[in-house]
Design an enzyme around this catalytic site. Sequence first.
Site, short mmCIF file in Angstrom:
data_model
loop_
_atom_site.label_atom_id
_atom_site.label_comp_id
_atom_site.label_asym_id
_atom_site.label_seq_id
_atom_site.Cartn_x
_atom_site.Cartn_y
_atom_site.Cartn_z
N GLU A 84 16.63 36.79 -63.08
CA GLU A 84 17.46 37.70 -62.34
C GLU A 84 19.16 38.00 -63.12
O GLU A 84 19.32 39.12 -62.84
CB GLU A 84 17.91 36.71 -61.09
CG GLU A 84 16.42 36.88 -59.82
CD GLU A 84 15.88 35.52 -60.39
OE1 GLU A 84 16.09 34.62 -61.37
OE2 GLU A 84 15.48 34.22 -59.11
N GLU A 109 14.54 29.97 -71.53
CA GLU A 109 14.95 28.20 -71.51
C GLU A 109 15.72 28.15 -72.73
O GLU A 109 15.99 28.75 -73.60
CB GLU A 109 13.96 27.33 -71.21
CG GLU A 109 13.48 28.59 -69.52
CD GLU A 109 12.60 26.74 -69.32
OE1 GLU A 109 11.39 26.74 -69.96
OE2 GLU A 109 12.12 27.45 -68.41
N CYS A 134 16.87 31.18 -57.86
CA CYS A 134 18.29 29.99 -56.98
C CYS A 134 19.37 30.38 -56.67
O CYS A 134 19.78 31.50 -56.25
CB CYS A 134 18.66 29.69 -57.91
SG CYS A 134 19.41 30.18 -59.38
N ASN A 166 13.26 35.03 -67.16
CA ASN A 166 14.30 33.60 -67.67
C ASN A 166 14.21 33.44 -69.40
O ASN A 166 12.80 33.79 -69.70
CB ASN A 166 13.32 31.76 -66.83
CG ASN A 166 12.13 32.18 -66.93
OD1 ASN A 166 10.95 33.27 -67.51
ND2 ASN A 166 11.46 31.01 -66.82
N1 THU Z 1 13.68 30.13 -62.83
C1 THU Z 1 14.45 31.65 -62.75
O1 THU Z 1 14.31 32.70 -63.66
N2 THU Z 1 14.06 32.48 -61.34
C2 THU Z 1 14.49 31.54 -60.22
O2 THU Z 1 14.84 32.06 -59.16
C3 THU Z 1 14.58 30.54 -60.45
C4 THU Z 1 14.43 29.55 -61.84
C5 THU Z 1 13.61 29.88 -63.96
C6 THU Z 1 14.48 28.74 -64.54
C7 THU Z 1 13.75 27.71 -65.42
O3 THU Z 1 13.60 28.76 -67.00
C8 THU Z 1 12.40 28.12 -64.32
O4 THU Z 1 12.07 29.17 -63.90
C9 THU Z 1 11.92 26.75 -64.19
O5 THU Z 1 13.64 26.45 -63.16
#
Ligand code: THU
Length: 136
Positions: free
Chosen positions: A56, A45, A93, A43
């Site tokens: 993902e 941000e 998600c 991830n």
């Molecule tokens: N996040 C993911 O990378 N994958 C998921 O399936 C759910 C959430 C990340 C997004 C954000 O940076 C952090 O987790 C908290 O939501």
Amino acid sequence: MTDYTQLLAEAMKARENSYCPYSGFAVGAALLTTDGEIYRGCNVENSSYGATNCAERTALFAAVADGRRRGDFVAIAIAGGPKDGELIPCPPCGICRQALSEFADAAEFKVLWATGEDIEYEEHTLAELLPFGFTL
Ligand code: THU
């Protein structure tokens, strides 16, 4: 049933590169192709929050940018949890489920996520996670 232990280990490795200063929740993903290649993602941000990309989709988009297409993918492993903390179950998600469905046969493609530190995981097909997904 295929053993995805190695793919999960790759997701855990990918998690180490997570950029998550806002949520403190670090996620790694490893996407397996039919010819055995693995694309990793984490991830990433952003201070705007909305521009954040999930692990993902980072892995999926890296693969697509590398020329991979629908039919090339077997499974994705996900490892998530508090940064510097223990892994907790991290199912993908809704946006990532939809993004994956663009490039995979949902009935065949496997999605697995770590359930804890012991290289244990839960496994589902994408169709189980995204019934009646949108397609054109
Ligand atoms: N996040 C993911 O990378 N994958 C998921 O399936 C759910 C959430 C990340 C997004 C954000 O940076 C952090 O987790 C908290 O939501």
